[in-house]
Scaffold this motif. Sequence first.
Motif, mmCIF file in Angstrom:
data_model
loop_
_atom_site.group_PDB
_atom_site.id
_atom_site.type_symbol
_atom_site.label_atom_id
_atom_site.label_comp_id
_atom_site.label_asym_id
_atom_site.label_seq_id
_atom_site.Cartn_x
_atom_site.Cartn_y
_atom_site.Cartn_z
ATOM 1 N N MET A 1 -2.718 -7.017 -8.238
ATOM 2 C CA MET A 1 -2.742 -5.601 -7.891
ATOM 3 C C MET A 1 -4.131 -5.031 -8.169
ATOM 4 O O MET A 1 -4.752 -5.345 -9.195
ATOM 5 C CB MET A 1 -1.701 -4.829 -8.707
ATOM 6 N N THR A 2 -4.581 -4.176 -7.254
ATOM 7 C CA THR A 2 -5.839 -3.472 -7.487
ATOM 8 C C THR A 2 -5.601 -2.085 -8.063
ATOM 9 O O THR A 2 -6.480 -1.523 -8.718
ATOM 10 C CB THR A 2 -6.634 -3.363 -6.178
ATOM 11 N N HIS B 1 0.876 -1.174 0.000
ATOM 12 C CA HIS B 1 0.000 0.000 0.000
ATOM 13 C C HIS B 1 0.909 1.218 0.000
ATOM 14 O O HIS B 1 1.224 1.788 1.043
ATOM 15 C CB HIS B 1 -0.926 -0.001 1.217
ATOM 16 N N GLU B 2 1.355 1.602 -1.184
ATOM 17 C CA GLU B 2 2.346 2.665 -1.322
ATOM 18 C C GLU B 2 1.953 3.604 -2.457
ATOM 19 O O GLU B 2 0.825 3.545 -2.971
ATOM 20 C CB GLU B 2 3.728 2.053 -1.594
ATOM 21 N N GLY B 3 2.887 4.452 -2.868
ATOM 22 C CA GLY B 3 2.717 5.294 -4.032
ATOM 23 C C GLY B 3 3.867 5.070 -4.989
ATOM 24 O O GLY B 3 4.923 4.570 -4.593
ATOM 25 N N ASP B 4 3.660 5.403 -6.256
ATOM 26 C CA ASP B 4 4.733 5.198 -7.217
ATOM 27 C C ASP B 4 5.820 6.257 -7.020
ATOM 28 O O ASP B 4 5.671 7.198 -6.233
ATOM 29 C CB ASP B 4 4.213 5.177 -8.653
ATOM 30 N N THR B 5 6.940 6.071 -7.722
ATOM 31 C CA THR B 5 8.107 6.935 -7.517
ATOM 32 C C THR B 5 8.576 7.488 -8.852
ATOM 33 O O THR B 5 9.671 7.200 -9.308
ATOM 34 C CB THR B 5 9.245 6.161 -6.835
ATOM 35 N N LYS C 1 -1.318 -7.298 -3.707
ATOM 36 C CA LYS C 1 -0.756 -8.399 -2.931
ATOM 37 C C LYS C 1 0.137 -9.252 -3.823
ATOM 38 O O LYS C 1 -0.192 -9.522 -4.980
ATOM 39 C CB LYS C 1 -1.873 -9.249 -2.330
ATOM 40 N N VAL C 2 1.268 -9.671 -3.261
ATOM 41 C CA VAL C 2 2.193 -10.583 -3.929
ATOM 42 C C VAL C 2 2.392 -11.790 -3.029
ATOM 43 O O VAL C 2 2.606 -11.640 -1.817
ATOM 44 C CB VAL C 2 3.548 -9.905 -4.207
#
Length: 239
Positions: free
Chosen positions: A88-89, A35-39, A52-53
């Motif tokens: 991934m959602t 539960h993050e943000g892209d970079t 989820k992985v």
Amino acid sequence: MTERGSGALERDASNLVIGPSSVRWEDGALTIDIHEGDTRLFVPWQRPVIGKVRVLPEVLNRAAFALDAQENHIWHCLAPRARIEVEMTSPGLRWSGKGYLDHNRGAEPLETGFDVWHWSRAHLKEGALVCYEGERGDGSLFASALRFDRHGVPEPVDLPPIAHLEPSKWRIARRTRSDIGVAEVRRTWEDTPFYARSELASRFAGEEVVAVQESLDMRRFSSPIVQFMLPYRMPRRKR
């Protein structure tokens, strides 16, 4: 890829929580909730990265290996062969395939212990082969090739000949090992000023294989300009 303070960390024997993301062993699989943000560079907002992985080991290896005489740096290939499931959602992606699981731990920063390293791994018909080599911070060299059998037991084998690869777009020097001293970069997945990860067409133990390869230059990592750039690529949060 977000740096967080110690207040964002929780862990016990089976769980690791870092901010809103977590890693845990569950039903024989390593489950990673993201539960993050892209970079993206130079973009002031972050798109959500949520999903989820699951990494499902096919075999497990209990042996860890020291990468230096003082044992300041330890490498452990936990699952030389694994399956992976990604769901991934945000963004909406799902796939499954072959996987691998290892980790490094140490008593000092990587840039103290190493200048350069090259690593590669490939699934074989039975087991897997991992090659690991580089230059330590004191100028000494190390190199090894380990073949893991179908039960995950490692055995040192002779190093295949060096296969030089074209530099990355950031001019990171790359190399791998191959039975015939030749390998081809099929795709470069990660290309940064100090690190590159690629997919190769190669040959190990008499088999044509698809290998994963990485090259790391800690001298580049330690340079003032890269250290200045890192917070833009790896956001820093208190929690």
